[in-house]
Motif scaffolding. Structure first.
Motif, PDB file in Angstrom:
ATOM      1  N   MET A   1     -34.003  39.917  45.308  1.00  0.00           N
ATOM      2  CA  MET A   1     -32.668  40.315  44.849  1.00  0.00           C
ATOM      3  C   MET A   1     -32.728  41.524  43.904  1.00  0.00           C
ATOM      4  O   MET A   1     -31.762  42.263  43.774  1.00  0.00           O
TER       5      MET A   1
ATOM      6  N   PRO B   1     -21.337  27.157  37.147  1.00  0.00           N
ATOM      7  CA  PRO B   1     -21.651  26.321  35.992  1.00  0.00           C
ATOM      8  C   PRO B   1     -20.444  25.879  35.164  1.00  0.00           C
ATOM      9  O   PRO B   1     -20.555  24.957  34.362  1.00  0.00           O
TER      10      PRO B   1
ATOM     11  N   TYR C   1     -24.398  43.438  51.416  1.00  0.00           N
ATOM     12  CA  TYR C   1     -23.928  44.757  51.014  1.00  0.00           C
ATOM     13  C   TYR C   1     -25.122  45.696  50.846  1.00  0.00           C
ATOM     14  O   TYR C   1     -25.093  46.841  51.280  1.00  0.00           O
ATOM     15  N   GLU C   2     -26.170  45.170  50.217  1.00  0.00           N
ATOM     16  CA  GLU C   2     -27.397  45.941  50.027  1.00  0.00           C
ATOM     17  C   GLU C   2     -28.029  46.244  51.375  1.00  0.00           C
ATOM     18  O   GLU C   2     -28.479  47.366  51.626  1.00  0.00           O
TER      19      GLU C   2
ATOM     20  N   LYS D   1     -22.761  37.792  49.918  1.00  0.00           N
ATOM     21  CA  LYS D   1     -21.971  39.009  50.122  1.00  0.00           C
ATOM     22  C   LYS D   1     -22.687  40.219  49.526  1.00  0.00           C
ATOM     23  O   LYS D   1     -22.815  41.269  50.158  1.00  0.00           O
ATOM     24  N   LEU D   2     -23.155  40.074  48.283  1.00  0.00           N
ATOM     25  CA  LEU D   2     -23.826  41.191  47.611  1.00  0.00           C
ATOM     26  C   LEU D   2     -25.152  41.531  48.298  1.00  0.00           C
ATOM     27  O   LEU D   2     -25.528  42.699  48.399  1.00  0.00           O
TER      28      LEU D   2
ATOM     29  N   LEU E   1     -27.942  30.474  38.854  1.00  0.00           N
ATOM     30  CA  LEU E   1     -26.778  31.139  38.275  1.00  0.00           C
ATOM     31  C   LEU E   1     -26.613  32.569  38.785  1.00  0.00           C
ATOM     32  O   LEU E   1     -25.581  33.191  38.556  1.00  0.00           O
ATOM     33  N   GLY E   2     -27.656  33.093  39.447  1.00  0.00           N
ATOM     34  CA  GLY E   2     -27.596  34.471  39.920  1.00  0.00           C
ATOM     35  C   GLY E   2     -28.126  35.477  38.917  1.00  0.00           C
ATOM     36  O   GLY E   2     -27.944  36.680  39.067  1.00  0.00           O
ATOM     37  N   ASP E   3     -28.799  35.011  37.863  1.00  0.00           N
ATOM     38  CA  ASP E   3     -29.349  35.923  36.869  1.00  0.00           C
ATOM     39  C   ASP E   3     -30.856  36.056  37.062  1.00  0.00           C
ATOM     40  O   ASP E   3     -31.654  35.408  36.388  1.00  0.00           O
ATOM     41  N   TYR E   4     -31.239  36.911  38.002  1.00  0.00           N
ATOM     42  CA  TYR E   4     -32.638  37.004  38.407  1.00  0.00           C
ATOM     43  C   TYR E   4     -33.502  37.680  37.354  1.00  0.00           C
ATOM     44  O   TYR E   4     -34.661  37.335  37.176  1.00  0.00           O
TER      45      TYR E   4
ATOM     46  N   LEU F   1     -20.796  34.614  47.001  1.00  0.00           N
ATOM     47  CA  LEU F   1     -20.928  35.860  46.245  1.00  0.00           C
ATOM     48  C   LEU F   1     -22.322  36.457  46.407  1.00  0.00           C
ATOM     49  O   LEU F   1     -22.479  37.648  46.695  1.00  0.00           O
ATOM     50  N   GLN F   2     -23.362  35.637  46.242  1.00  0.00           N
ATOM     51  CA  GLN F   2     -24.729  36.140  46.362  1.00  0.00           C
ATOM     52  C   GLN F   2     -24.986  36.670  47.769  1.00  0.00           C
ATOM     53  O   GLN F   2     -25.610  37.718  47.945  1.00  0.00           O
TER      54      GLN F   2
END
Lengths: 498, 233
Positions: free
Chosen positions: A285, A387, A413-414, A409-410, A244-247, A406-407
């Protein structure tokens, strides 16, 4: 964007289902299958964990290879009467039945939904009634692992709305609760809570409980099923949160497990690898590169030493795949945080072989470098999911790549923000002291820009750990005294004063 | 930096309940309104809870029709105030790309970018242009100033006054007052620079005073140096 991310799964149309049925009689039970279920049922009733494990790991695989290469196993209805129509055994059999479909064939939408129903029934039994079995950890891990995998697979499948048939859309609308994210998360959470596993692990530290010492097995006549499912569900939750991207929350779910030690999570190679892979990825991440590097290093060394023992195992290919992915992630981490001394010699030489050249190019931070970061990230990252339920309104689109995009891209970006650090790092390594003016000259930037670069360097190399403490992961460090930069060490190689 | 502070008793009751919900029953669509109220409470009471806000962002992810972009913007501002912690990125990971393309989010991302790359002057300029976003959250200015001082403290033993002024966006008499306060209570030492103006000596820590670090740093291998010399000419 790299193309090797595409989720490989053959579309299961009506024709696929039909092909599945060709030459397949769900009611025909070969003698070998009858023998297997009868014996397995008996061993489960008698709690002969070793025999259960042999049958589960070996016999089931052998029969699948021999008799069911591209057809399903006999239906549960056909075998039920061999096992006293035992409810729990039938649920377990069905779970393996569906797992076989996913592994060797392609599940239809109806099968995906039915599999979800089966998990619900199976999990309800374990959560709400007294289950008196002892099952091998391998089996219990596989259940949790498969459960999360089928959830991920379903989200990917559902997000490809473009070529869905009318039947499929109707089914999706009708069974909108199947594989819903709340259900998945709440089952995993329920296992963690009902099993009391967190408290058990706490009390184990005080010597008031035995769990790890017995590999989770219960030697006082009870069952290990709920406890071990609760334990593995923590890893399951880590995995779902990463998807989900919630590390942050993912790592929190794993917290009760002490990964600096052996534990039940290391008792099954698949669980060990899944845990460390996701732990490392989440830390990457979160910009905690040192934590990620440490764990990847340990895991890769372990796999190097032990993979020969798993050559015959059905997990072998997955082990190799995850091994390669972790090398890619390690290459990324070390390019962003050059701390080679954290990497063991064997792992380092493997890393050089696979990614030596790419790592050199990544540290140049030009366009080519970004392409390589993109490539490695895309190859090694989890299969992120969206989800939420799809919109059934025209035009139907495919949105299965959105989460991954999205992941990525971010992440890039970092990487871009860290672009300027590579250059300054090179200079910092050569001088023991240099004036801001001189360094600005060499780097062809003005004074204020140099100051921002140096601040960025400090910020990016000083991560905030899980307790809010600042930790430096800088390989070379400095401080500024008014107009002069001082390096954090003196070398005896005759470094220059700028 | 906007971390938890003391709150009045009754409000503490409410926060306690929400925190409990997040710990015990996070995957529950019914708590969405509570979590939204909690964000507003964090803003007005100058408290902060990353876990609760991540929980809400997840619920928005599960049910996009219920997403409030205003609440999301407030969460992001609070996350910015938590720097140097990476909370802002953690929140972005959970916000759909199309939402991030909206004007107010693009602005917040730019602000974050400036802070991440030490570009404080550009940050304060941009923040001044976006008052409606940042003024909506009390304590914003102080939190960013605290972050600026944090990064400066990692970097400088002695810092020229203009550099400090630009980073924390305080000048003139206000800066004098600020410096006096820090000298009295924060261990800062104010020096006279060689005709160029004031120099501020920041408190010692292991990051700007490496001799305070416990482990020794490695020395540079010879190959590194021989590679560099051609560049120096």
């Amino acid at each position: 964007m790299a193309t090797n991310y595409d989720y490989e799964e053959a579309p299961a149309t009506y024709d696929e289902a039909h092909r599945q049925d060709l030459g397949y009689d769900p009611n025909f039970v070969p003698d070998s299958v009858k023998s297997l279920v009868v014996h397995l049922y008996r061993h489960i009733r008698e709690k002969n964990v070793y025999e259960i494990h042999q049958m589960y790991e070996i016999s089931f695989q052998t029969l699948s290879d021999r008799l069911f290469k591209d057809t399903p196993w006999p239906s549960v209805d056909a075998v039920a009467h061999f096992v006293d129509n035992d409810q729990v055994f039938c649920l377990l059999y069905r779970e393996m039945w569906f797992r076989h479909i996913y592994a060797r064939l392609s599940p239809t939408l109806k099968q995906r939904i039915d599999s979800w129903d089966n998990y619900c029934s199976l999990f309800q039994v374990v959560l709400h009634s007294v289950v008196n079995m002892q099952l091998p950890n391998q089996w219990l891990w596989d259940m949790v692992d498969e459960f999360v995998y089928q959830f991920q697979s379903f989200c990917q499948y559902r997000a490809k709305m473009k070529n869905k048939t009318e039947q499929e859309i109707a089914l999706l609308r009708q069974y909108d609760q199947a594989w819903n994210v709340y259900g998945v998360l709440n089952y995993l959470q329920a296992f963690v809570e009902k099993s009391n596993i967190i408290q058990i692990l706490e009390q184990e530290k005080e010597g008031l409980e035995q769990f790890t010492a017995t590999d989770g097995y219960d030697y006082s006549g009870g069952s290990n099923v709920l406890k071990v499912l609760g334990y593995f569900s923590m890893v399951g939750l880590l995995r779902v949160h990463c998807l989900l991207g919630d590390y942050q929350t993912g790592l929190k779910c794993l917290l009760p497990i002490d990964i600096s030690q052996q534990g039940v999570y290391t008792s099954v190679i698949g669980s060990h690898i899944t845990t460390i892979y996701h732990y490392g990825f989440a830390n990457l991440m979160l910009r905690r590169y040192v934590d990620a590097i440490r764990e990847f290093n340990k895991m890769l060394l372990y796999i190097y030493k032990t993979k020969q023992y798993h050559q015959k195992s059905p997990q072998y290919e997955q082990i190799l795949k995850k091994n390669e992915q972790m090398y890619a992630l390690l290459a990324i981490c070390l390019s962003l945080c050059p701390q080679v001394k954290l990497v063991e010699e064997t792992v380092n030489s493997q890393l050089r072989e696979k990614y030596g050249e790419k790592m050199a190019r990544m540290q140049r931070y030009d366009d080519e470098a970004f392409a390589i970061y993109d490539e490695l990230f895309s190859y090694a990252c989890p299969k992120f999911i969206t989800p939420s339920a799809p919109s059934f309104e025209e035009p139907l689109v495919n949105y299965n790549q959105d989460a991954y995009r999205l992941q990525l891209k971010l992440f890039l970006y970092e990487v871009k923000q860290q672009q300027l650090l590579s250059g300054v790092r090179t200079f910092l390594k050569v001088y023991s002291t240099i004036s801001l003016g001189k360094l600005a000259n060499y780097m062809e930037v003005d004074d204020p820009t140099l100051r921002t670069i140096l601040l960025t360097y400090k910020h990016k190399t000083h991560a905030v750990d899980s307790e809010g403490k600042v930790i430096s992961n800088a390989d070379v460090d400095f401080y500024i005294d008014d107009l002069q930069i001082q390096m954090a060490y003196t070398s005896n190689f005759g470094l220059t004063s700028g | 930096m906007g971390r938890e502070r003391e709150t009045p008793k009754e409000q503490q009751q409410v926060s306690y309940t929400v925190e409990q919900l997040v710990a015990v029953n996070p995957y529950n669509p019914d708590i969405l309104p509570d979590l939204e109220n909690y964000v507003n409470e964090q803003v007005s009471l100058q408290t902060y809870s990353l876990d609760a806000n991540l929980c809400l962002l997840r619920l928005y992810q599960f049910e996009p029709e219920r997403m409030s972009t205003q609440i999301v913007a407030r969460i992001l501002v609070k996350a910015l105030m938590a720097m140097p912690a990476p909370d802002f990125s953690l929140c972005l990971f959970l916000i759909p790309e199309r939402v991030q393309m909206e004007e107010q989010f693009k602005t917040l991302i730019v602000l974050s970018h400036y802070l991440e790359t030490g570009r404080f002057r550009q940050f304060w300029d941009e923040a001044a242009k976006s008052r409606h976003i940042v003024e909506a959250v009390p304590g914003f200015e102080q939190a960013i100033q605290a972050y600026a001082i944090h990064v400066l403290s990692l970097t400088y033993q002695k810092i020229p006054r203009p550099v400090l002024a630009e980073a924390i966006n305080i000048e003139g008499l206000s800066l004098d007052k600020f410096l006096e306060h820090q000298a009295a209570n924060g261990g800062w030492i104010l020096e006279k620079g060689h005709g160029r103006g004031q120099l501020i000596v920041l408190p010692q820590n292991e990051f700007n005073h490496p001799e305070l670090k416990k482990s020794a740093a490695d020395s540079v291998p010879l190959e590194h140096i021989t590679r560099i010399f051609p560049i120096l000419g």
